[in-house]
Design an enzyme around this catalytic site. Structure first.
Site, PDB file in Angstrom:
ATOM      1  N   ASP A  40      -3.276 -10.453  -2.129  1.00 59.16           N
ATOM      2  CA  ASP A  40      -3.782  -9.923  -0.858  1.00 59.16           C
ATOM      3  C   ASP A  40      -5.256  -9.549  -1.034  1.00 59.16           C
ATOM      4  O   ASP A  40      -5.682  -9.177  -2.125  1.00 59.16           O
ATOM      5  CB  ASP A  40      -2.955  -8.695  -0.482  1.00 59.16           C
ATOM      6  CG  ASP A  40      -3.203  -8.208   0.930  1.00 59.16           C
ATOM      7  OD1 ASP A  40      -2.384  -8.501   1.818  1.00 59.16           O
ATOM      8  OD2 ASP A  40      -4.221  -7.503   1.151  1.00 59.16           O
ATOM      9  N   ASP A  92      -4.779 -12.683   3.688  1.00 52.53           N
ATOM     10  CA  ASP A  92      -5.994 -12.199   4.346  1.00 52.53           C
ATOM     11  C   ASP A  92      -7.249 -12.434   3.519  1.00 52.53           C
ATOM     12  O   ASP A  92      -8.340 -12.025   3.923  1.00 52.53           O
ATOM     13  CB  ASP A  92      -5.861 -10.727   4.734  1.00 52.53           C
ATOM     14  CG  ASP A  92      -5.171  -9.880   3.690  1.00 52.53           C
ATOM     15  OD1 ASP A  92      -4.896 -10.390   2.591  1.00 52.53           O
ATOM     16  OD2 ASP A  92      -4.894  -8.705   3.979  1.00 52.53           O
ATOM     17  N   HIS A 121       0.818  -1.226   0.000  1.00 54.30           N
ATOM     18  CA  HIS A 121       0.000   0.000   0.000  1.00 54.30           C
ATOM     19  C   HIS A 121       0.847   1.269   0.000  1.00 54.30           C
ATOM     20  O   HIS A 121       0.310   2.361  -0.207  1.00 54.30           O
ATOM     21  CB  HIS A 121      -0.923   0.038   1.219  1.00 54.30           C
ATOM     22  CG  HIS A 121      -1.958  -1.037   1.240  1.00 54.30           C
ATOM     23  ND1 HIS A 121      -2.832  -1.258   0.202  1.00 54.30           N
ATOM     24  CD2 HIS A 121      -2.253  -1.978   2.184  1.00 54.30           C
ATOM     25  CE1 HIS A 121      -3.626  -2.286   0.498  1.00 54.30           C
ATOM     26  NE2 HIS A 121      -3.291  -2.733   1.689  1.00 54.30           N
TER      27      HIS A 121
END
Length: 371
Positions: free
Chosen positions: A168, A256, A131
């Site tokens: 992700d 995740d 990110h």
């Protein structure tokens, strides 16, 4: 030559976050425990990370931003408190140094495959990176580990085509932003959509200028399971990869999207991550490319650790070369796990989304024009 290099260091646990923060030191503790109790320990090539220099990091990040993070870390140490950079991202006294160590760990992983020490590498670090923007920390991330590694590999190995795959559960917005106009890096992100970051990761965000068509988002609905992810991999990632012909494949390995993760709503199983890992390894073989995996998210420590070790097991049980009996047994277990793959909550919606993505990118990739 070892099949798999693992870059790890207990110092990464010293990046502290507030109590109950999901990105905690327990994540790496769990991975270490799962690794040391698996059949991997003892025949995987373990490598120590090094600290990336500020000049190496500045290939991606603004020098002023790097200096500002250093000052924030000094303030955290001087005032003995967390420095909050955004609603989710906190610095502690050692965060800056460990973020540089995380970047350097990725560079060690790149060195290990380019120099022939290993066929693939797994970089088990925190803080994560996908990110992080050029000039801003975001979503638990400070430096974009995988982006710095991609540039480093291009420079060191004189590579012209690098593929980055990001599975992700959150959109890899930082990596997208960094390479948005760059056709030498093809970026593919699977992620739950809509989700976080808000309004980020729709498939029409497909690049700019010469990079048009090389930024590939696969925004999957909440409730997508193993079936949907594997279908998207087969229908979108595999054909594009074979047309792009990468010389190096990098993976933002977030776990995740696991069915047990508290932050996402996807339904990938541990077996599903093993299957995805095998598919990615197959693509690496078919393109004679090396593969380096970078740990990103994953916040249920049990599913995170088991899934990370599943990926490592696939890489260690690589069919290229001699396999130890333990590795063969693990590979058979991975194959058997296919019987337990999870379905989507709404397969029709998932299939429609994958078809939309294929149609959109067919104007850039000839292989998607075939029925």
């Amino acid at each position: 030559m070892s099949k798999l290099a693992l870059i790890r260091d207990e110092r990464f646990r010293e990046h502290r976050t507030p109590d109950l923060h999901p990105e905690s030191p327990q994540r790496l503790q769990a991975i270490d425990k799962a690794y040391f109790t698996s059949t991997l320990e003892g025949h995987v090539k373990e490598l120590a990370p090094r600290v990336a220099s500020e000049d190496e990091i500045a290939v991606i990040h603004n020098a002023g931003y790097i200096e500002e993070l250093n000052k924030d870390a000094q303030a955290a140490e001087r005032e003995d408190k967390f420095i909050q950079l955004d609603p989710d991202t906190f610095m502690s006294a050692k965060t800056y140094d460990l973020a540089k160590l995380a970047v350097g760990a990725g560079l060690v992983g790149i060195d290990s495959v380019l120099e022939g020490q290993a066929a693939s590498a797994f970089v088990a670090v925190r803080p994560p990176g996908h990110h992080a923007l050029v000039d801003r920390a975001m979503g638990f991330c400070f430096f974009n580990n995988i982006a710095v590694a991609a540039r480093y590999a291009q420079q060191k190995g004189k590579l012209t085509r690098v593929l980055i795959v990001d599975w992700d559960v959150h959109h890899g917005n930082g990596t997208q932003d960094i390479f948005y106009d760059d056709p030498s890096v093809c970026f593919v992100s699977f992620h739950q959509y809509p989700f976080w970051p808000p309004d980020s990761g729709w498939y029409t965000e497909d690049g700019r200028g010469e990079g048009k068509g090389y930024n590939i988002n696969i925004p999957l609905p909440a409730g997508t399971g193993d079936r949907g992810y594997l279908s998207a991999f087969e229908q979108v990632v595999e054909p594009i990869c074979m047309e792009f012909k990468p010389e190096l494949i990098l993976l933002s390995a977030g776990y995740d999207a696991h069915e047990l993760d508290p932050l996402g709503q996807q339904r990938i199983s541990t077996h599903g991550f093993a299957q995805l890992s095998q598919r990615l390894l197959n693509l690496a073989h078919e393109n004679n490319a090396r593969l380096v995996c970078f740990l990103e998210g994953g916040y249920n420590v049990k599913s995170l650790s088991e899934s990370a070790v599943a990926t490592m097991s696939v890489l260690d049980a690589d069919s290229k070369g001699t396999k130890l009996p333990e590795a063969i047994a693990e590979q058979k277990a991975i194959a058997k796990g296919a019987e337990h793959l999870l379905s989507d909550r709404n397969s029709k919606l998932v299939d429609e989304r994958i078809a939309e993505v294929r149609r959109h990118f067919s104007k850039y990739w000839k292989t998607l024009q075939r029925t």
